[in-house]
Design a protein around this motif. Structure first.
Motif, mmCIF file in Angstrom:
data_model
loop_
_atom_site.group_PDB
_atom_site.id
_atom_site.type_symbol
_atom_site.label_atom_id
_atom_site.label_comp_id
_atom_site.label_asym_id
_atom_site.label_seq_id
_atom_site.Cartn_x
_atom_site.Cartn_y
_atom_site.Cartn_z
ATOM 1 N N GLU A 294 -9.504 18.440 6.649
ATOM 2 C CA GLU A 294 -8.425 17.561 7.096
ATOM 3 C C GLU A 294 -8.966 16.233 7.628
ATOM 4 O O GLU A 294 -8.425 15.163 7.338
ATOM 5 C CB GLU A 294 -7.598 18.263 8.190
ATOM 6 N N VAL A 295 -10.047 16.286 8.413
ATOM 7 C CA VAL A 295 -10.637 15.054 8.955
ATOM 8 C C VAL A 295 -11.128 14.160 7.811
ATOM 9 O O VAL A 295 -10.914 12.941 7.822
ATOM 10 C CB VAL A 295 -11.800 15.380 9.919
ATOM 11 N N ALA A 296 -11.771 14.752 6.814
ATOM 12 C CA ALA A 296 -12.272 13.970 5.677
ATOM 13 C C ALA A 296 -11.123 13.291 4.941
ATOM 14 O O ALA A 296 -11.213 12.117 4.561
ATOM 15 C CB ALA A 296 -13.044 14.872 4.723
ATOM 16 N N ARG A 297 -10.031 14.022 4.744
ATOM 17 C CA ARG A 297 -8.892 13.444 4.040
ATOM 18 C C ARG A 297 -8.286 12.276 4.810
ATOM 19 O O ARG A 297 -7.977 11.217 4.247
ATOM 20 C CB ARG A 297 -7.815 14.511 3.802
ATOM 21 N N ARG A 298 -8.144 12.426 6.130
ATOM 22 C CA ARG A 298 -7.538 11.366 6.938
ATOM 23 C C ARG A 298 -8.448 10.131 6.988
ATOM 24 O O ARG A 298 -7.965 8.997 6.945
ATOM 25 C CB ARG A 298 -7.270 11.870 8.359
ATOM 26 N N ILE A 299 -9.768 10.363 7.081
ATOM 27 C CA ILE A 299 -10.687 9.225 7.087
ATOM 28 C C ILE A 299 -10.622 8.498 5.741
ATOM 29 O O ILE A 299 -10.636 7.262 5.683
ATOM 30 C CB ILE A 299 -12.122 9.685 7.403
ATOM 31 N N CYS A 300 -10.516 9.253 4.650
ATOM 32 C CA CYS A 300 -10.380 8.649 3.325
ATOM 33 C C CYS A 300 -9.135 7.770 3.260
ATOM 34 O O CYS A 300 -9.176 6.626 2.796
ATOM 35 C CB CYS A 300 -10.315 9.750 2.264
ATOM 36 N N GLU A 301 -8.014 8.287 3.743
ATOM 37 C CA GLU A 301 -6.764 7.519 3.733
ATOM 38 C C GLU A 301 -6.902 6.247 4.557
ATOM 39 O O GLU A 301 -6.455 5.169 4.147
ATOM 40 C CB GLU A 301 -5.622 8.379 4.288
#
Length: 466
Positions: A294-301
């Motif tokens: 989840e953290v990786a996805r939010r940082i990507c966004e």
């Protein structure tokens, strides 16, 4: 708006300049309705615009509210749509009231009342005459304007589908003079991809005498279509739909003329696109799926949202497609990246224990980290930017500083085998300590670069912004 549970806002080019959209959003705030923002993240699409640029077009109150709302990137890939729909459903179920403060809701209510009056009694907007050079050839007389047949209203236009007959919110577009113009001469000198929006508008105005062509030209002006933007369409029929060309004869005329213009530009366009892509900074996010998904996805966004789309981000859950050889794909993406971003957490490091205990097990996170070190040593990767992630609590990330001594000081045999294959694939020579470099040495190496500690930046969303 009042009867809806949630308001889904599609952030597209110029959408927040539309008066009816502004009225809907002010109404949503006044009624305390939760809003979900979705923005197009396929940067190669002509209609895609940078989210901060879209928000800057909104009135100040809307800017203040919308910038505090999470945004979901959207890509037009069939296999990604179900996941996005499922995510939206979960968000809609979880939202009840938005919780806007009373002053904001009251100010939004005043804006609603003001806009109702404004849109019900539109004032004609004077068109400032443009100074024109003396024409070499006298233009033909402007033909009488034919009665305009209004096409069915489409969502997002300034005309609302439920308007009464005498309701108009947009002044009629200024007439575009026909006859010989500078476009006829300039088009032979300047490539179509370098045409400005106004040149395209003037060209469109010369194609036909009816008011419909004036309407198409006005739509091109409003949406800012220039030559480069039009050339980026893979299907020109989509462009004609975007400027609301409905009549088949008109579509045929415009399509034929466009193809003639673009015929000699295909090679230049391809070179231009490749040049633009080369300017992007390529980022690769490496993480442990079990703990940092989840953290990786939010940082990507947030990287896509905050960096004005000047970067491309490889994240396996977004970038891998059905049927891809996932291992070959992520190693190829890593070998081409400019910046390597490893997410380091306690769970991530514990997951590497199996790689040292099981000689047959290759840890893919460790493989990415070691491969990045080799690529950086060879000058292929420009920067390594570690992000240290503590356990995510309700209001902040737990303080966490990696204890390197807890990591095994032995190499992972199976991971080395895969790493050797990856190095050979890209034609590199391994570094001297390649074979003997332990897992602990890999972690120590990554932590020699300045790391971002998420727990130092406050609440989770703000931390990931930083």
């Amino acid at each position: 708006v009042a009867d809806s549970q949630n308001i889904l806002v599609m952030l597209t080019k110029n959408v927040l300049e539309r008066k009816w959209v502004q009225l809907e959003l002010f109404s949503a705030i006044a009624n305390d309705k939760p809003m979900i923002l979705v923005f197009e993240s396929d940067t190669w699409r002509p209609g895609c615009a940078d989210p901060p640029e879209i928000l800057a077009q909104a009135p100040l109150l809307l800017q203040q509210v919308l910038t505090r709302i999470d945004m979901i990137p959207y890509q037009r890939h069939k296999h990604k749509v179900p996941d996005m729909i499922q995510r939206l459903r979960k968000m809609c179920v979880s939202f009840k009231l938005a919780g806007y403060d009373e002053d904001t809701k009251m100010e939004a209510s005043k804006e609603v009342q003001r806009m109702i009056v404004e849109l019900s009694n539109p004032q004609p907007v004077p068109v400032q005459p443009q100074p024109q050079a003396q024409p070499r050839v006298k233009p033909r007389e402007q033909p009488q304007e034919q009665p305009q047949v209004e096409p069915p209203p489409s969502h997002g236009s300034d005309q609302h589908p439920s308007l009464p007959d005498n309701f108009s919110t947009t002044p009629a577009p200024p007439a575009i003079a026909r006859g010989k113009s500078k476009v006829a001469v300039i088009s032979k000198v300047i490539p179509f991809r370098e045409w400005s929006s106004e040149m395209v508008v003037e060209w469109m105005g010369q194609l036909g005498t009816s008011a419909d062509y004036q309407k198409y030209a006005q739509q091109i002006r409003e949406d800012g279509f220039d030559g480069q933007t039009i050339m980026e369409y893979s299907d020109l029929n989509v462009f004609l739909t975007d400027i609301e060309v409905i009549k088949k004869p008109h579509r045929h005329v415009i399509l034929t003329k466009l193809k003639v213009l673009l015929e000699t530009q295909a090679t230049d366009s391809s070179t231009s696109k490749q040049s633009n892509n080369n300017k992007k900074r390529k980022l690769f996010i490496s993480y442990r799926v079990k703990s940092e998904r989840e953290v990786a996805r939010r940082i990507c966004e947030k990287l896509l949202l905050k960096s004005n789309m000047n970067v491309s981000v490889f994240l396996d859950q977004v970038s891998l497609h059905g049927g891809d050889d996932w291992k070959a794909t992520f190693l190829a993406a890593l070998s081409e990246c400019d910046v390597f971003i490893p997410l380091i957490s306690e769970t991530c490091l514990k997951g590497m224990e199996r790689a040292t205990n099981d000689p047959e097990f290759c840890d893919n996170v460790l493989l990415e980290w070691e491969f990045a070190i080799e690529l950086f040593s060879a000058g292929r990767v420009q920067s390594i930017c570690p992000v240290v992630v503590g356990r995510k609590l309700e209001k902040h990330f737990e303080e966490y500083l990696p204890n390197v001594s807890d990591v095994a000081d032995v190499p992972s045999k199976a991971t080395k085998v895969s790493l050797r294959e990856a190095i050979q694939t890209v034609g590199l020579t391994p570094t001297n300590d390649f074979e003997m470099r332990s897992v602990q040495a890999v972690v120590k190496h990554l932590l020699t670069y300045q790391a971002a500690l998420l727990h130092r930046f406050g609440e989770p969303e703000h931390a990931m912004d930083e």
